[in-house]
Design an enzyme around this catalytic site. Sequence first.
Site, mmCIF file in Angstrom:
data_model
loop_
_atom_site.group_PDB
_atom_site.id
_atom_site.type_symbol
_atom_site.label_atom_id
_atom_site.label_comp_id
_atom_site.label_asym_id
_atom_site.label_seq_id
_atom_site.Cartn_x
_atom_site.Cartn_y
_atom_site.Cartn_z
ATOM 1 N N GLU A 193 -1.128 -2.658 -2.791
ATOM 2 C CA GLU A 193 -2.348 -2.278 -1.901
ATOM 3 C C GLU A 193 -3.255 -1.531 -3.001
ATOM 4 O O GLU A 193 -2.662 -0.687 -3.960
ATOM 5 C CB GLU A 193 -1.619 -1.280 -1.284
ATOM 6 C CG GLU A 193 -0.814 -2.153 0.200
ATOM 7 C CD GLU A 193 -0.197 -1.051 0.950
ATOM 8 O OE1 GLU A 193 -0.685 -0.033 1.173
ATOM 9 O OE2 GLU A 193 0.505 -1.662 1.722
ATOM 10 N N ASP B 164 6.389 -5.260 2.815
ATOM 11 C CA ASP B 164 7.202 -4.124 3.045
ATOM 12 C C ASP B 164 7.323 -3.696 4.373
ATOM 13 O O ASP B 164 7.988 -2.503 4.826
ATOM 14 C CB ASP B 164 6.705 -2.947 2.167
ATOM 15 C CG ASP B 164 5.229 -2.569 2.027
ATOM 16 O OD1 ASP B 164 4.658 -3.229 3.140
ATOM 17 O OD2 ASP B 164 4.702 -1.572 1.459
ATOM 18 N N GLU C 75 -7.309 -6.016 5.635
ATOM 19 C CA GLU C 75 -6.131 -5.461 6.866
ATOM 20 C C GLU C 75 -7.005 -4.569 7.428
ATOM 21 O O GLU C 75 -7.766 -3.680 7.278
ATOM 22 C CB GLU C 75 -4.983 -4.884 6.458
ATOM 23 C CG GLU C 75 -4.194 -4.314 7.873
ATOM 24 C CD GLU C 75 -2.858 -4.007 7.598
ATOM 25 O OE1 GLU C 75 -2.210 -4.103 6.369
ATOM 26 O OE2 GLU C 75 -1.963 -3.468 8.388
HETATM 27 O O1 KIV Z 1 3.811 -5.741 4.715
HETATM 28 C C1 KIV Z 1 3.202 -6.441 5.578
HETATM 29 O O2 KIV Z 1 3.739 -7.314 6.250
HETATM 30 C C2 KIV Z 1 2.041 -6.726 4.933
HETATM 31 C C3 KIV Z 1 1.133 -7.745 5.915
HETATM 32 C C4 KIV Z 1 0.957 -7.472 7.131
HETATM 33 C C5 KIV Z 1 -0.243 -7.956 5.098
HETATM 34 O O3 KIV Z 1 1.319 -6.205 3.887
#
Ligand code: KIV
Length: 278
Positions: free
Chosen positions: A113, A43, A180
């Site tokens: 998440e 996202d 992250e």
């Molecule tokens: O949205 C994203 O690009 C992500 C990654 C960077 C892990 O969640």
Amino acid sequence: MHKTVKDIVDMKNKQKISIVTSYDYTLATLCDNAGIDVLLVGDSAGMVMLGYENTIPVTMEQMSLFTSAVAAARKNSLVVADLPFMSYQTSVTDAITNSGKLIKAGADAVKLEGGAEMADTVSSLVEIGIPVMGHIGLQPQTTMLTQGYKVQGRTKDAAIKLIEDAKALEEAGVFCIVLEMVSHEVAKIITDMVNVPTIGIGSGLDCDGQVLVIQDMLGMYEKINPKFVKKYLNLSQDIVSAVKNYKQDIETKHFPAKDNMFSMDETEYEKLKKEIES
Ligand code: KIV
């Protein structure tokens, strides 16, 4: 046949897993050709593709569109798509309905998440056959609202919470976990403790794999410049100078050149000129 979720899980302790984000057909084709293991329709598209300040405004319709473009491109990689903000936090039913939409758009798995609080949602998805990638540490959809971009797991208590979250996600059935901006010590502890692969972004070398936003690693997105990004190219400079050259060629009539034009059949052209003259 492209890679499966099982192929990715089986890579733990054998081979490091490579992931880049992908949102469009052209770049996804190149990344797939390069042999990347997983194309993540993140996202982060909201920022790098749509110019939003963060990932919060991203919608299911947008994620479905990006996912279908990436799925059309891939031949070898696994495709994982992010569930956007408020597409799964609202209820397990919403999580199932929206995950179904991303799978129908061509994803092999979804990412969401959250830690222990998402365990029920994860197990409900896994139970009906939708593979789930977890994502803990800095969670852009929510951490941003409370803390901004900040390294996670620097204190003992924060570290224990992260470890418990990783274990809860593993028990709920995720096939891998993104960490992250987690301190590298905690990332190693989690990686050693869980049986599913961990994927680091700003979380050190000991994770089972790494992910970067493709625009960051190609040096195309200049709005933010996180310390954990390694730039493999400086495309923004190259693109600006190529586009400047193009503009100059147009203005000085160096483009299009003969090779870039199409001609009429010569005799037909002569006939046409005569007819116009008469
Ligand atoms: O949205 C994203 O690009 C992500 C990654 C960077 C892990 O969640």
